[in-house]
Each structure stands twice: as C-alpha cells, then as structure tokens.
Design a protein around this motif. Sequence first.
Motif: not given
Length: 706
Positions: A651-656
């Motif tokens: 769920p955090h891939a795009v944020d990262l």
Amino acid sequence: MVDTAQSTAPTTPAAPQSAPAAPAPTRPASGVPAPVGATPRVDVEGLGRQLLGDWAEARLASRELAKRPEVQKVEGLSVADHRKRVFEQLKLLVENGQVHRAFPKSVGGREDHGGNIAAFEELVAADPSLQIKSGVQWGLFGAAVMHLGTEPHHQKYLPGIMSLDVPGAFAMTETGHGSDVASIGTTATYDPDTQEFVIDTPFRGAWKDYLGNAAVDATAAVVFAQLITKGVNHGVHAFYVPIRDENGDFLPGIGGEDDGQKGGLNGIDNGRLHFTGVRIPRTDLLNRYGDVAEDGTYSSPIQSPGRRFFTMLGTLVQGRVSLDGSATIASKIGLKIALTYADQRRQFTAGSDTDEEVLLDYQRHQRRLLPLLATTYAASFAHEVFLHKFDDVFSGKADTDTDRQDLETMAAALKPLSTWHALETLQEAREACGGAGFLTENRITSLRQDLDIWVTFEGDNNVLLQLVAKRLLTDFSRKFAKADAGALARYVVTQAAGRAYHGSGMRSVAQTVRDFGSTARAVNWLQESATQRELLTDRVETMVSQIGGRLRSASKLGKKASADLFNSQQNELIEAARAHGELLQWEAFTEALEQAPDEGTRQVLTWLRDLFGFGLIEKHLAWYLMNGRLSPQRAQAVSAYIDRLLLRIRPHAVDLVDAFGYGPELVRAKIASGAEAERQAEARAYYAERRAAGTLPEPEKSTKKR
C-alpha cells in the motif's frame, strides 16, 4: 525489530498525483502519528527531505537545471547531432556555475567536494551523456590537473578547463590495459638536453582508448605514462599534453581514431589517441607526487613506488563515488516509472466478475519490484554515508592514510553493487511494464543502454571487488599474523566476539554467534535487527577467514604456485567482497531508520529494511544452510516472511517512489504521467455504463448454463 503490526491486505489506491521535483506534502503532514493498531502512513515530504541528504540544496538546484528541455536528451538523434547537442549543453553548465564547485577558490571554485558530486549525480535525469561528458571534462581531466598537479598547473590550466575554453580528455585506459593501469605501455622518457619529456605509444596495444572527448572536441589531454629518466622506470605518472590546434587538427606526432557508435552514451565522442615522439616541457609533468629535476633526477614525497601509484589513483576516486550515486538515481527513476504504472495498469478479472486487477496487487509483481525498491533505498542511504566519507577526505577533515584507504575500499565495494543493481532494476522495470516499457518514449530502455557501460568503466566491477577482498584479507592477516593453526581454527569455528575489520568500514558486533541451527526460536528471532546483523556479518567474516586459512601458505610458495593458489580462491574472494558491500548497505539503511520523520514512516522503512535484509539471506540461503547457520525450518521462514512483508509494503509503494522527488519533467515517461490511470478509468466507466443500461452482449458461457 519486533514485528507487531498486522498483516495488511493489498489495496488499490486511486491514481496518484504526479510528484514535483522536490517532494510535496500530498499525503499526511509531517509528525502526525498513526493511531495505535492502524496501518502506518508514509510522510512523503519528510522522507523526501531525508533522501535528499545533507547536500539537498545542490541536488535541488541540479534537478531544476535538468528540468530545462535544452539540457535533456532528445531520442533518435544521429551520433553526430547528439554529440553536438551535448557539447553545447556543457556550455550551459558553465553558465549555470554548477561544474565549478570542487575547484580551488584561488581559481574561482568553491572547494565544495560533496556538493559538487551531489549536483553532478542528478544530471543523469537530464541525459546520461551530458552527465558523463561533463564528468570527463571537469571530474577527470580537470580533477587530474587539480589533484595531481601543483599550484603552477592550477593557475596555468584550470581557468581554461573550468570555462570550457580547453576541452580535454583523460588518457589513462589503453587498448591492451584497462583496469591494470600499472602495466600501461605508453612511455614518457625525459631528455635532459632539451628538458622535455618524449611521449610514445610503442605498439598498437598501448594506444589510449575509449577516451571521452578524444574523437572530436579535446584540445588537450592528461596522459598517463611510464615515467623514465636516467634509464629508470619510476612507474605511471600524469602529464599535461596539448593534442589539437585551434582548427581541431592533431598536433605533430599525435594521431587518433573515432570509436564510432556505441551501445549507449552516444552523445560522447569517445576515441583513441597515439603518440610518436611528442615532446612536452618538463614542467608539464603533474608533479604533486613525483618530480624530475632539470638534470633528470627523480624525487617523490612517497618513497614506495607501489604506495605512490595507489595514492595518485586514489585522488581520482570521485568518479566511482559519482557513479554509485547516479546509478542509484537511475534505479529510482526506473522504479518510479514501473511502480506508478503497476499501480494503475489493470489486467485479468481474477477476483471480480467486472473489474480487472491492478498489476501491483499480484504477488509475483510485488516480488519482482518491491525487493528492488528495498535495495534502492539501501543503496541510497549507503551512498549518503559514502559521500560524507568522500567529502571528509577531500576537504581535509579526515585525511589520513587510513581514511583514504577506507574511502577507496568503500568505493570499490559500493560502485559495483549499485551499477549492477541499476541494470537489474531497469531490465526488470522494462519487463514489468510489458510492451509499454519497450517504447523509447517511456525512457527505461534508453536509460539501460546508457548505463550499461557503467559496470566496467571507472574500474571493472569484478576487479574492484577483488581489491575489496584483498583489503579484507590484509586486515585478517594482520589480526592473525602470529596466530598458530590452532588459534586460526578456533576463530573459524567460534567467530570470536568483537569481530570486525574496522579498517574496512565494518561495524563491530559485540556478540558471539548464536546457535543458528536451533529450531526452538520463533520467527521473531529473524526479525530482530541484531539477528540480521549477525547473519550478514558472520557470512563475511567466515568467508574471509576460510579463504585466509587456505591462502596462509602462499607466502612460502614460489611466485607461480602462489599465483595459482590465489587464483583458485578468486571467485570466493569476490563473493566475500560483495557480501561486505551488502553489509555496508544494510548498516546504512539501519542507521537511517533513526532519522525517519515520524513513527509511521519509520515503521514502513523498517519493513523495507527487513525486506532488503531477508532478501540477502534468501539469496544466499544455500550458504547459510551448508554452513549450519540456519535450520531448514528457519530457511523456510525467511521466504514466508518476505511474502508477508510484500503485503505490508504494497500500500505504500507509490508513496515510497514519490518520495524520491522525481516529477514528470525529470521522469519524462508517458506511462508514469497518469495517462494509464485515465485510460483505465475510461474503460471501466464505459463498461459500467453499458452494464447499467443493459446493453452489454451476453457472454457465451452464460448462454450454455441455461
């Protein structure tokens, strides 16, 4: 780390906003803690600031420059047109003042070594050819005059180099000798009657080769040659040699060829040079580490020829530093493209009768890309440590022989890992984007072509790792120089406490190795930072000690037998050095967790660090099993826990990747622009409208069930 967070099922986020060049707070504000038991959230702005590091201003200024269309790569140009464009772009860099940071203040520079490298690395986002050609001009040609020359050379030559009035080449590599610089064939023989050096390439293999700027633009070169005076060869030294006149024609005694089209970096005019009886003044020897008097007497502040040679080469380590950083930036851009696309592209109706699944929700897609993301973060944090070490040495803050040796060892360990990783990442990103990834407009294939050569220039990666291994062995042999066989055997078996090769940059771990084969411990044992450190450190130390034990007899053998014995361990040596570099990256990642902007971001980064650590253990699982460090049950737990980590990180891939800070002007890939999300939304709306209106044709399978 004790894992207390709940396993999170993958979600399908909305189409992400395009990130600007400097990370913007499009998500939770900095410092807002996640509620207890809730899924943590990444502070994109805060993490972006952390990733920029201590030279953030220089990086952001360089990114602003790289946004300008006139400095960006135009795909499809002919070799000649690409070369002309890049040379004109160098003039823009001069106007901008970005390329003068590292030069002495006495000639208009700023003596900002760390900021210079940080800014230079970011140019890879504009055009790798521009970055490398500027590196040839100011980071190799100019830096050689600066670091190997003395004040008279600085005053005479650096102003023209800095202004681009004197384009130059760095003539070290020869057709017959690349990484083995000490064996180059070009000679510089001193003639006391005329007080000149005579430069010669005595055979074809001694031609200087693959030199940036040499085919067209360079009017001078720093030429590395064997210095001979009074019949004695004093080894490799550097000489300032004019090579072309004002019309661009070779000067007498100098010839050359164009290397022609290459597999990438075609904006650089690589070529060959050869010399026949070329005479230069005695004073054009760059004489910081070795000088020749008028009568031909040689002198040097460093008496040992070997130490003198490595000291000279060590002053030029900045090329490896910048390649490590810019290769990591290329990985970031590739992952920004691939993960943005994977979060928007839909394929197959696996879990729904109507909606297709987002690619990034598939486990295999996560397995392909998220471990690469973890390694990229590790490489990024390790590079910041590396850059600080470089700046400390070249600014004089920490400039002992040991500091310089540590810097060179770190460079030889990290540059191979990051450049290999960049090629692996860009290839996987290309494949993960399917046919869209193969289109030049989506940037990935072009980046990979340009970066291909990085694994062999500034030192072939395998040769560099062999240098690291020799350093590890040297530290090992010093520690056990007087140890008998029994002491050595006990060390191999027990791996004594306080074990670390401090001189090689390893952190000491004040613990003894545990019983890794026990099955009584829970999986939490593997999640502990101390456990990961033990497993990674123990692998390096055991490999080095085992190799050291096998090589202990080498000093008692003849030259041929000793060389054969060393050669029999070469592969193991390189693997040990690679493991050492991986440990340095893991250590840097672990230390960076303490600087995370908030607890939610720290938790996500900890999962990402664990994914990196577990990935290394999984990659080398055979070693851990064969050496009794893990039981089969725990080996299975490694892969199982990686799968759990993927679910949590997804769920955090795009944020990262948004935290990397590369917005649309720097990424320049249509599939990462939001266009795919628009296409998918249009398609879903089309089918939803027809379903609601009852105008969709009935599937054949449905008619057969009646």
